[in-house]
Design a protein around this motif. Structure first.
Motif, PDB file in Angstrom:
ATOM      1  N   GLN A 107       0.826  -1.204   0.000  1.00 33.89           N
ATOM      2  CA  GLN A 107       0.000   0.000   0.000  1.00 33.89           C
ATOM      3  C   GLN A 107       0.862   1.255   0.000  1.00 33.89           C
ATOM      4  O   GLN A 107       0.522   2.250  -0.636  1.00 33.89           O
ATOM      5  CB  GLN A 107      -0.938   0.017   1.211  1.00 33.89           C
ATOM      6  N   ALA A 108       1.988   1.225   0.702  1.00 33.11           N
ATOM      7  CA  ALA A 108       2.879   2.378   0.725  1.00 33.11           C
ATOM      8  C   ALA A 108       3.509   2.623  -0.648  1.00 33.11           C
ATOM      9  O   ALA A 108       3.677   3.765  -1.067  1.00 33.11           O
ATOM     10  CB  ALA A 108       3.967   2.181   1.778  1.00 33.11           C
ATOM     11  N   LYS A 109       3.844   1.553  -1.339  1.00 35.34           N
ATOM     12  CA  LYS A 109       4.508   1.689  -2.638  1.00 35.34           C
ATOM     13  C   LYS A 109       3.517   1.968  -3.760  1.00 35.34           C
ATOM     14  O   LYS A 109       3.791   2.759  -4.652  1.00 35.34           O
ATOM     15  CB  LYS A 109       5.300   0.419  -2.933  1.00 35.34           C
ATOM     16  N   TRP A 110       2.388   1.302  -3.734  1.00 40.85           N
ATOM     17  CA  TRP A 110       1.383   1.438  -4.802  1.00 40.85           C
ATOM     18  C   TRP A 110       0.060   1.879  -4.186  1.00 40.85           C
ATOM     19  O   TRP A 110      -0.835   1.074  -3.934  1.00 40.85           O
ATOM     20  CB  TRP A 110       1.211   0.122  -5.546  1.00 40.85           C
ATOM     21  N   GLY A 111      -0.064   3.162  -3.967  1.00 35.60           N
ATOM     22  CA  GLY A 111      -1.225   3.722  -3.282  1.00 35.60           C
ATOM     23  C   GLY A 111      -2.547   3.585  -4.013  1.00 35.60           C
ATOM     24  O   GLY A 111      -3.597   3.766  -3.406  1.00 35.60           O
ATOM     25  N   ASP A 112      -2.521   3.285  -5.307  1.00 39.04           N
ATOM     26  CA  ASP A 112      -3.772   3.145  -6.043  1.00 39.04           C
ATOM     27  C   ASP A 112      -4.472   1.815  -5.773  1.00 39.04           C
ATOM     28  O   ASP A 112      -5.628   1.650  -6.159  1.00 39.04           O
ATOM     29  CB  ASP A 112      -3.541   3.276  -7.553  1.00 39.04           C
ATOM     30  N   LEU A 113      -3.775   0.884  -5.132  1.00 40.30           N
ATOM     31  CA  LEU A 113      -4.433  -0.370  -4.764  1.00 40.30           C
ATOM     32  C   LEU A 113      -5.301  -0.091  -3.543  1.00 40.30           C
ATOM     33  O   LEU A 113      -4.860   0.488  -2.561  1.00 40.30           O
ATOM     34  CB  LEU A 113      -3.397  -1.458  -4.454  1.00 40.30           C
ATOM     35  N   THR A 114      -6.548  -0.508  -3.610  1.00 42.87           N
ATOM     36  CA  THR A 114      -7.514  -0.189  -2.564  1.00 42.87           C
ATOM     37  C   THR A 114      -7.618  -1.315  -1.535  1.00 42.87           C
ATOM     38  O   THR A 114      -7.134  -2.425  -1.754  1.00 42.87           O
ATOM     39  CB  THR A 114      -8.907   0.022  -3.176  1.00 42.87           C
ATOM     40  N   ASP A 115      -8.280  -1.000  -0.425  1.00 41.72           N
ATOM     41  CA  ASP A 115      -8.540  -2.032   0.574  1.00 41.72           C
ATOM     42  C   ASP A 115      -9.366  -3.165  -0.020  1.00 41.72           C
ATOM     43  O   ASP A 115      -9.187  -4.325   0.338  1.00 41.72           O
ATOM     44  CB  ASP A 115      -9.259  -1.443   1.787  1.00 41.72           C
ATOM     45  N   ASP A 116     -10.267  -2.830  -0.934  1.00 40.95           N
ATOM     46  CA  ASP A 116     -11.059  -3.863  -1.606  1.00 40.95           C
ATOM     47  C   ASP A 116     -10.166  -4.809  -2.404  1.00 40.95           C
ATOM     48  O   ASP A 116     -10.381  -6.015  -2.408  1.00 40.95           O
ATOM     49  CB  ASP A 116     -12.106  -3.242  -2.542  1.00 40.95           C
ATOM     50  N   ASP A 117      -9.150  -4.252  -3.082  1.00 44.01           N
ATOM     51  CA  ASP A 117      -8.204  -5.089  -3.817  1.00 44.01           C
ATOM     52  C   ASP A 117      -7.532  -6.087  -2.874  1.00 44.01           C
ATOM     53  O   ASP A 117      -7.388  -7.263  -3.196  1.00 44.01           O
ATOM     54  CB  ASP A 117      -7.117  -4.237  -4.489  1.00 44.01           C
ATOM     55  N   PHE A 118      -7.136  -5.600  -1.702  1.00 46.29           N
ATOM     56  CA  PHE A 118      -6.448  -6.470  -0.748  1.00 46.29           C
ATOM     57  C   PHE A 118      -7.390  -7.489  -0.124  1.00 46.29           C
ATOM     58  O   PHE A 118      -6.992  -8.614   0.158  1.00 46.29           O
ATOM     59  CB  PHE A 118      -5.759  -5.642   0.336  1.00 46.29           C
ATOM     60  N   GLN A 119      -8.645  -7.117   0.098  1.00 47.42           N
ATOM     61  CA  GLN A 119      -9.615  -8.064   0.636  1.00 47.42           C
ATOM     62  C   GLN A 119      -9.828  -9.213  -0.330  1.00 47.42           C
ATOM     63  O   GLN A 119      -9.888 -10.370   0.069  1.00 47.42           O
ATOM     64  CB  GLN A 119     -10.956  -7.382   0.918  1.00 47.42           C
ATOM     65  N   VAL A 120      -9.957  -8.906  -1.595  1.00 44.37           N
ATOM     66  CA  VAL A 120     -10.160  -9.941  -2.607  1.00 44.37           C
ATOM     67  C   VAL A 120      -8.902 -10.796  -2.746  1.00 44.37           C
ATOM     68  O   VAL A 120      -8.974 -12.008  -2.857  1.00 44.37           O
ATOM     69  CB  VAL A 120     -10.547  -9.320  -3.972  1.00 44.37           C
ATOM     70  N   ALA A 121      -7.741 -10.159  -2.688  1.00 47.43           N
ATOM     71  CA  ALA A 121      -6.478 -10.889  -2.881  1.00 47.43           C
ATOM     72  C   ALA A 121      -6.231 -11.889  -1.767  1.00 47.43           C
ATOM     73  O   ALA A 121      -5.858 -13.035  -2.040  1.00 47.43           O
ATOM     74  CB  ALA A 121      -5.316  -9.906  -2.958  1.00 47.43           C
ATOM     75  N   GLU A 122      -6.391 -11.465  -0.506  1.00 50.40           N
ATOM     76  CA  GLU A 122      -6.132 -12.328   0.645  1.00 50.40           C
ATOM     77  C   GLU A 122      -4.880 -13.178   0.472  1.00 50.40           C
ATOM     78  O   GLU A 122      -4.887 -14.380   0.667  1.00 50.40           O
ATOM     79  CB  GLU A 122      -7.337 -13.239   0.925  1.00 50.40           C
ATOM     80  N   GLY A 123      -3.797 -12.557   0.054  1.00 45.05           N
ATOM     81  CA  GLY A 123      -2.524 -13.250  -0.076  1.00 45.05           C
ATOM     82  C   GLY A 123      -2.275 -13.887  -1.424  1.00 45.05           C
ATOM     83  O   GLY A 123      -1.286 -14.573  -1.618  1.00 45.05           O
ATOM     84  N   ASN A 124      -3.141 -13.656  -2.394  1.00 43.74           N
ATOM     85  CA  ASN A 124      -3.008 -14.262  -3.716  1.00 43.74           C
ATOM     86  C   ASN A 124      -2.046 -13.435  -4.574  1.00 43.74           C
ATOM     87  O   ASN A 124      -2.379 -12.342  -5.033  1.00 43.74           O
ATOM     88  CB  ASN A 124      -4.386 -14.352  -4.381  1.00 43.74           C
ATOM     89  N   ALA A 125      -0.856 -13.975  -4.788  1.00 43.62           N
ATOM     90  CA  ALA A 125       0.188 -13.260  -5.523  1.00 43.62           C
ATOM     91  C   ALA A 125      -0.221 -12.968  -6.960  1.00 43.62           C
ATOM     92  O   ALA A 125       0.063 -11.894  -7.484  1.00 43.62           O
ATOM     93  CB  ALA A 125       1.479 -14.076  -5.506  1.00 43.62           C
ATOM     94  N   GLU A 126      -0.878 -13.895  -7.596  1.00 43.66           N
ATOM     95  CA  GLU A 126      -1.281 -13.701  -8.989  1.00 43.66           C
ATOM     96  C   GLU A 126      -2.294 -12.570  -9.112  1.00 43.66           C
ATOM     97  O   GLU A 126      -2.239 -11.785 -10.048  1.00 43.66           O
ATOM     98  CB  GLU A 126      -1.842 -14.996  -9.559  1.00 43.66           C
ATOM     99  N   TYR A 127      -3.219 -12.495  -8.179  1.00 42.69           N
ATOM    100  CA  TYR A 127      -4.213 -11.428  -8.195  1.00 42.69           C
ATOM    101  C   TYR A 127      -3.531 -10.068  -8.031  1.00 42.69           C
ATOM    102  O   TYR A 127      -3.836  -9.114  -8.748  1.00 42.69           O
ATOM    103  CB  TYR A 127      -5.245 -11.650  -7.090  1.00 42.69           C
ATOM    104  N   LEU A 128      -2.591  -9.976  -7.082  1.00 47.06           N
ATOM    105  CA  LEU A 128      -1.890  -8.717  -6.864  1.00 47.06           C
ATOM    106  C   LEU A 128      -1.089  -8.303  -8.089  1.00 47.06           C
ATOM    107  O   LEU A 128      -1.086  -7.131  -8.468  1.00 47.06           O
ATOM    108  CB  LEU A 128      -0.968  -8.816  -5.650  1.00 47.06           C
ATOM    109  N   ALA A 129      -0.418  -9.246  -8.712  1.00 47.50           N
ATOM    110  CA  ALA A 129       0.339  -8.936  -9.927  1.00 47.50           C
ATOM    111  C   ALA A 129      -0.611  -8.439 -11.018  1.00 47.50           C
ATOM    112  O   ALA A 129      -0.296  -7.495 -11.749  1.00 47.50           O
ATOM    113  CB  ALA A 129       1.119 -10.150 -10.405  1.00 47.50           C
ATOM    114  N   GLY A 130      -1.780  -9.049 -11.115  1.00 46.58           N
ATOM    115  CA  GLY A 130      -2.774  -8.613 -12.090  1.00 46.58           C
ATOM    116  C   GLY A 130      -3.255  -7.200 -11.819  1.00 46.58           C
ATOM    117  O   GLY A 130      -3.456  -6.406 -12.744  1.00 46.58           O
ATOM    118  N   LYS A 131      -3.438  -6.863 -10.545  1.00 42.77           N
ATOM    119  CA  LYS A 131      -3.861  -5.505 -10.185  1.00 42.77           C
ATOM    120  C   LYS A 131      -2.772  -4.486 -10.523  1.00 42.77           C
ATOM    121  O   LYS A 131      -3.065  -3.379 -10.959  1.00 42.77           O
ATOM    122  CB  LYS A 131      -4.225  -5.412  -8.698  1.00 42.77           C
ATOM    123  N   LEU A 132      -1.510  -4.854 -10.313  1.00 40.97           N
ATOM    124  CA  LEU A 132      -0.420  -3.953 -10.700  1.00 40.97           C
ATOM    125  C   LEU A 132      -0.429  -3.729 -12.204  1.00 40.97           C
ATOM    126  O   LEU A 132      -0.190  -2.616 -12.676  1.00 40.97           O
ATOM    127  CB  LEU A 132       0.933  -4.516 -10.264  1.00 40.97           C
TER     128      LEU A 132
END
Length: 66
Positions: free
Chosen positions: A18-43
């Motif tokens: 969140q500090a590095k990529w502020g455009d990622l929202t809390d909703d993004d993190f809730q959906v990801a729940e530790g899923n690396a592929e999802y986070l990479a897709g959001k980036l």
């Protein structure tokens, strides 16, 4: 990104991401729940990153936890 590292250190990693990529929202993190592929897709989506670069950036952040 290493899936075990992400799952085991989710709260710490979430804060760093969140500090590095502020455009990622809390909703993004809730959906990801530790899923690396999802986070990479959001980036990719939010920052126009290529898949390889998104994976590398996520890996670089996760390495700071060790």
């Amino acid at each position: 990104m290493n899936k075990d590292t992400i799952a085991g250190n989710w709260k710490q990693l979430k804060g760093k991401i969140q500090a590095k990529w502020g455009d990622l929202t809390d909703d993004d993190f809730q959906v990801a729940e530790g899923n690396a592929e999802y986070l990479a897709g959001k980036l990719q989506d939010k920052y126009g990153r290529h898949r390889e670069r998104a994976d590398k950036e996520g890996t670089d952040v996760s390495k700071t936890l060790n």
